[in-house]
Motif scaffolding. Structure first.
Motif, PDB file in Angstrom:
ATOM      1  N   VAL A  12      -5.422   5.986   2.665  1.00 26.54           N
ATOM      2  CA  VAL A  12      -6.398   5.048   3.220  1.00 26.54           C
ATOM      3  C   VAL A  12      -6.381   5.172   4.736  1.00 26.54           C
ATOM      4  CG1 VAL A  12      -4.744   3.137   3.319  1.00 26.54           C
ATOM      5  CG2 VAL A  12      -7.196   2.641   3.136  1.00 26.54           C
ATOM      6  N   GLN A  13      -7.497   4.878   5.362  1.00 23.84           N
ATOM      7  CA  GLN A  13      -7.563   4.899   6.824  1.00 23.84           C
ATOM      8  C   GLN A  13      -6.959   3.631   7.401  1.00 23.84           C
ATOM      9  OE1 GLN A  13     -11.684   5.613   7.874  1.00 23.84           O
ATOM     10  NE2 GLN A  13     -11.307   7.810   8.039  1.00 23.84           N
ATOM     11  N   ALA A  14      -6.499   3.731   8.621  1.00 28.04           N
ATOM     12  CA  ALA A  14      -5.960   2.567   9.312  1.00 28.04           C
ATOM     13  C   ALA A  14      -6.999   1.445   9.318  1.00 28.04           C
ATOM     14  CB  ALA A  14      -5.567   2.932  10.735  1.00 28.04           C
ATOM     15  N   GLY A  15      -6.524   0.238   9.056  1.00 28.80           N
ATOM     16  CA  GLY A  15      -7.411  -0.917   8.958  1.00 28.80           C
ATOM     17  C   GLY A  15      -7.903  -1.194   7.554  1.00 28.80           C
ATOM     18  N   GLY A  16      -7.666  -0.261   6.651  1.00 27.07           N
ATOM     19  CA  GLY A  16      -8.110  -0.425   5.278  1.00 27.07           C
ATOM     20  C   GLY A  16      -7.137  -1.227   4.435  1.00 27.07           C
ATOM     21  N   SER A  17      -7.439  -1.279   3.142  1.00 23.55           N
ATOM     22  CA  SER A  17      -6.661  -2.084   2.204  1.00 23.55           C
ATOM     23  C   SER A  17      -6.300  -1.285   0.958  1.00 23.55           C
ATOM     24  CB  SER A  17      -7.462  -3.322   1.783  1.00 23.55           C
ATOM     25  OG  SER A  17      -7.756  -4.147   2.879  1.00 23.55           O
ATOM     26  N   LEU A  18      -5.194  -1.668   0.358  1.00 21.01           N
ATOM     27  CA  LEU A  18      -4.781  -1.142  -0.940  1.00 21.01           C
ATOM     28  C   LEU A  18      -4.117  -2.265  -1.717  1.00 21.01           C
ATOM     29  CD1 LEU A  18      -3.109   2.344  -0.268  1.00 21.01           C
ATOM     30  CD2 LEU A  18      -5.213   1.932  -1.548  1.00 21.01           C
ATOM     31  N   ARG A  19      -4.163  -2.157  -3.027  1.00 19.11           N
ATOM     32  CA  ARG A  19      -3.469  -3.117  -3.884  1.00 19.11           C
ATOM     33  C   ARG A  19      -2.537  -2.351  -4.813  1.00 19.11           C
ATOM     34  NH1 ARG A  19      -5.308  -6.538  -9.061  1.00 19.11           N
ATOM     35  NH2 ARG A  19      -4.181  -8.502  -8.679  1.00 19.11           N
ATOM     36  N   LEU A  20      -1.260  -2.634  -4.676  1.00 21.17           N
ATOM     37  CA  LEU A  20      -0.269  -2.030  -5.550  1.00 21.17           C
ATOM     38  C   LEU A  20       0.003  -2.950  -6.735  1.00 21.17           C
ATOM     39  CD1 LEU A  20       2.348  -0.712  -2.960  1.00 21.17           C
ATOM     40  CD2 LEU A  20       0.250   0.378  -3.789  1.00 21.17           C
ATOM     41  N   SER A  21       0.282  -2.342  -7.864  1.00 19.96           N
ATOM     42  CA  SER A  21       0.638  -3.091  -9.066  1.00 19.96           C
ATOM     43  C   SER A  21       1.983  -2.623  -9.579  1.00 19.96           C
ATOM     44  CB  SER A  21      -0.415  -2.891 -10.154  1.00 19.96           C
ATOM     45  OG  SER A  21      -1.679  -3.348  -9.747  1.00 19.96           O
ATOM     46  N   CYS A  22       2.710  -3.535 -10.197  1.00 18.05           N
ATOM     47  CA  CYS A  22       3.984  -3.215 -10.829  1.00 18.05           C
ATOM     48  C   CYS A  22       3.987  -3.859 -12.205  1.00 18.05           C
ATOM     49  CB  CYS A  22       5.146  -3.741 -10.004  1.00 18.05           C
ATOM     50  SG  CYS A  22       6.772  -3.512 -10.776  1.00 18.05           S
ATOM     51  N   ALA A  23       4.000  -3.033 -13.235  1.00 14.64           N
ATOM     52  CA  ALA A  23       4.044  -3.523 -14.611  1.00 14.64           C
ATOM     53  C   ALA A  23       5.494  -3.571 -15.063  1.00 14.64           C
ATOM     54  CB  ALA A  23       3.228  -2.619 -15.518  1.00 14.64           C
ATOM     55  N   ALA A  24       5.912  -4.736 -15.535  1.00 19.26           N
ATOM     56  CA  ALA A  24       7.294  -4.916 -15.967  1.00 19.26           C
ATOM     57  C   ALA A  24       7.345  -5.087 -17.476  1.00 19.26           C
ATOM     58  CB  ALA A  24       7.898  -6.141 -15.287  1.00 19.26           C
ATOM     59  N   SER A  25       8.242  -4.364 -18.121  1.00 17.90           N
ATOM     60  CA  SER A  25       8.470  -4.547 -19.560  1.00 17.90           C
ATOM     61  C   SER A  25       9.942  -4.860 -19.782  1.00 17.90           C
ATOM     62  CB  SER A  25       8.068  -3.291 -20.324  1.00 17.90           C
ATOM     63  OG  SER A  25       8.839  -2.185 -19.903  1.00 17.90           O
ATOM     64  N   GLY A  26      10.204  -5.638 -20.814  1.00 17.04           N
ATOM     65  CA  GLY A  26      11.581  -5.976 -21.139  1.00 17.04           C
ATOM     66  C   GLY A  26      12.129  -7.143 -20.364  1.00 17.04           C
ATOM     67  N   ARG A  27      11.294  -7.765 -19.551  1.00 21.76           N
ATOM     68  CA  ARG A  27      11.746  -8.918 -18.772  1.00 21.76           C
ATOM     69  C   ARG A  27      11.505 -10.189 -19.565  1.00 21.76           C
ATOM     70  NH1 ARG A  27       8.172 -10.569 -13.959  1.00 21.76           N
ATOM     71  NH2 ARG A  27       7.332 -11.950 -15.550  1.00 21.76           N
ATOM     72  N   THR A  28      12.545 -10.970 -19.749  1.00 22.88           N
ATOM     73  CA  THR A  28      12.430 -12.244 -20.452  1.00 22.88           C
ATOM     74  C   THR A  28      13.044 -13.342 -19.594  1.00 22.88           C
ATOM     75  OG1 THR A  28      14.524 -11.931 -21.600  1.00 22.88           O
ATOM     76  CG2 THR A  28      12.534 -11.129 -22.704  1.00 22.88           C
ATOM     77  N   GLY A  29      12.725 -14.558 -19.901  1.00 22.43           N
ATOM     78  CA  GLY A  29      13.291 -15.667 -19.142  1.00 22.43           C
ATOM     79  C   GLY A  29      12.410 -16.073 -17.988  1.00 22.43           C
ATOM     80  N   VAL A  30      12.614 -17.280 -17.521  1.00 22.54           N
ATOM     81  CA  VAL A  30      11.777 -17.843 -16.483  1.00 22.54           C
ATOM     82  C   VAL A  30      12.326 -17.557 -15.092  1.00 22.54           C
ATOM     83  CG1 VAL A  30      12.960 -20.068 -16.405  1.00 22.54           C
ATOM     84  CG2 VAL A  30      10.516 -19.937 -15.850  1.00 22.54           C
ATOM     85  N   THR A  31      13.585 -17.179 -14.991  1.00 20.77           N
ATOM     86  CA  THR A  31      14.216 -16.981 -13.690  1.00 20.77           C
ATOM     87  C   THR A  31      14.326 -15.500 -13.367  1.00 20.77           C
ATOM     88  OG1 THR A  31      15.503 -19.007 -13.909  1.00 20.77           O
ATOM     89  CG2 THR A  31      16.274 -17.397 -12.306  1.00 20.77           C
ATOM     90  N   PHE A  32      13.790 -15.119 -12.201  1.00 20.31           N
ATOM     91  CA  PHE A  32      13.894 -13.729 -11.778  1.00 20.31           C
ATOM     92  C   PHE A  32      13.439 -13.597 -10.340  1.00 20.31           C
ATOM     93  CE2 PHE A  32       9.380 -12.909 -11.668  1.00 20.31           C
ATOM     94  CZ  PHE A  32       8.856 -13.753 -12.624  1.00 20.31           C
ATOM     95  N   THR A  33      13.723 -12.450  -9.772  1.00 26.58           N
ATOM     96  CA  THR A  33      13.202 -12.063  -8.465  1.00 26.58           C
ATOM     97  C   THR A  33      12.585 -10.681  -8.605  1.00 26.58           C
ATOM     98  OG1 THR A  33      14.933 -13.303  -7.308  1.00 26.58           O
ATOM     99  CG2 THR A  33      13.735 -11.630  -6.044  1.00 26.58           C
ATOM    100  N   MET A  34      11.388 -10.546  -8.094  1.00 23.57           N
ATOM    101  CA  MET A  34      10.752  -9.236  -8.029  1.00 23.57           C
ATOM    102  C   MET A  34      10.360  -8.976  -6.584  1.00 23.57           C
ATOM    103  SD  MET A  34       8.513  -8.915 -11.517  1.00 23.57           S
ATOM    104  CE  MET A  34       8.263  -7.146 -11.276  1.00 23.57           C
ATOM    105  N   ALA A  35      10.440  -7.726  -6.188  1.00 23.37           N
ATOM    106  CA  ALA A  35      10.215  -7.421  -4.782  1.00 23.37           C
ATOM    107  C   ALA A  35       9.598  -6.047  -4.612  1.00 23.37           C
ATOM    108  CB  ALA A  35      11.532  -7.488  -4.013  1.00 23.37           C
ATOM    109  N   TRP A  36       9.052  -5.840  -3.434  1.00 23.46           N
ATOM    110  CA  TRP A  36       8.581  -4.536  -2.986  1.00 23.46           C
ATOM    111  C   TRP A  36       9.465  -4.086  -1.834  1.00 23.46           C
ATOM    112  CZ3 TRP A  36       5.047  -1.835  -5.639  1.00 23.46           C
ATOM    113  CH2 TRP A  36       4.197  -2.526  -6.508  1.00 23.46           C
ATOM    114  N   PHE A  37       9.898  -2.850  -1.933  1.00 26.65           N
ATOM    115  CA  PHE A  37      10.587  -2.168  -0.846  1.00 26.65           C
ATOM    116  C   PHE A  37       9.792  -0.912  -0.519  1.00 26.65           C
ATOM    117  CE2 PHE A  37      14.778  -4.221  -0.353  1.00 26.65           C
ATOM    118  CZ  PHE A  37      14.754  -5.078  -1.440  1.00 26.65           C
ATOM    119  N   ARG A  38      10.044  -0.321   0.635  1.00 24.21           N
ATOM    120  CA  ARG A  38       9.388   0.932   0.988  1.00 24.21           C
ATOM    121  C   ARG A  38      10.364   1.835   1.721  1.00 24.21           C
ATOM    122  NH1 ARG A  38       5.052  -1.315   5.514  1.00 24.21           N
ATOM    123  NH2 ARG A  38       6.579  -1.708   7.192  1.00 24.21           N
ATOM    124  N   GLN A  39      10.096   3.118   1.632  1.00 20.09           N
ATOM    125  CA  GLN A  39      10.944   4.090   2.302  1.00 20.09           C
ATOM    126  C   GLN A  39      10.075   5.197   2.878  1.00 20.09           C
ATOM    127  OE1 GLN A  39      14.171   5.667  -0.083  1.00 20.09           O
ATOM    128  NE2 GLN A  39      15.327   6.204   1.748  1.00 20.09           N
TER     129      GLN A  39
END
Length: 129
Positions: A12-39
């Motif tokens: 994408v060009q500078a100033g533009g937008s993107l939307r990342l998605s993360c599909a999770a399977s096997g996660r149960t329960g109401v308590t959790f933390t999900m995060a995005w990191f980058r490298q």
């Protein structure tokens, strides 16, 4: 066992937008933390944003470098997490990783990559100037 799959990266060009998605399977329960990191090439993996959920509610947290430009969200019914990235800059170029832990990580821990037990394979985001 939680499995995470990212999608939505691209060029994408500078100033533009993107939307990342993360599909999770096997996660149960109401308590959790999900995060995005980058490298970025030659750099350490860094925290971008976190979504934390417990029976008491939810909390969103951001790195200073993306505050006001990126928005993290979660769809519990779909077991999915998103990162809306606006006003992208060339310095946002990196491989973006989705991470999860089955605990409500506290202040001072949710931004540490070593606190997460589950990781996706990453998706490349490239911002051209």
């Amino acid at each position: 066992q939680v499995q995470l799959v990212e999608s939505g990266g691209g060029l994408v060009q500078a100033g533009g937008s993107l939307r990342l998605s993360c599909a999770a399977s096997g996660r149960t329960g109401v308590t959790f933390t999900m995060a995005w990191f980058r490298q970025a090439p030659g750099k350490e993996r860094e925290f971008v944003a976190a979504f934390r959920r417990s029976s008491g509610g939810t909390s969103n947290n951001y790195a200073d470098s993306v505050m006001g430009r990126f928005t993290i969200s979660e769809d519990n019914a779909k077991n999915a997490m998103y990162l809306q990235m606006n006003s992208l800059k060339p310095e946002d170029t990196a491989v973006y990783y989705c991470a999860a832990d089955l605990a409500y990580l506290t202040e001072g821990t949710y931004d540490r990559s070593d606190k997460y037990d589950y990781w996706g394979q990453g998706t490349q985001v490239t911002v051209s100037s």
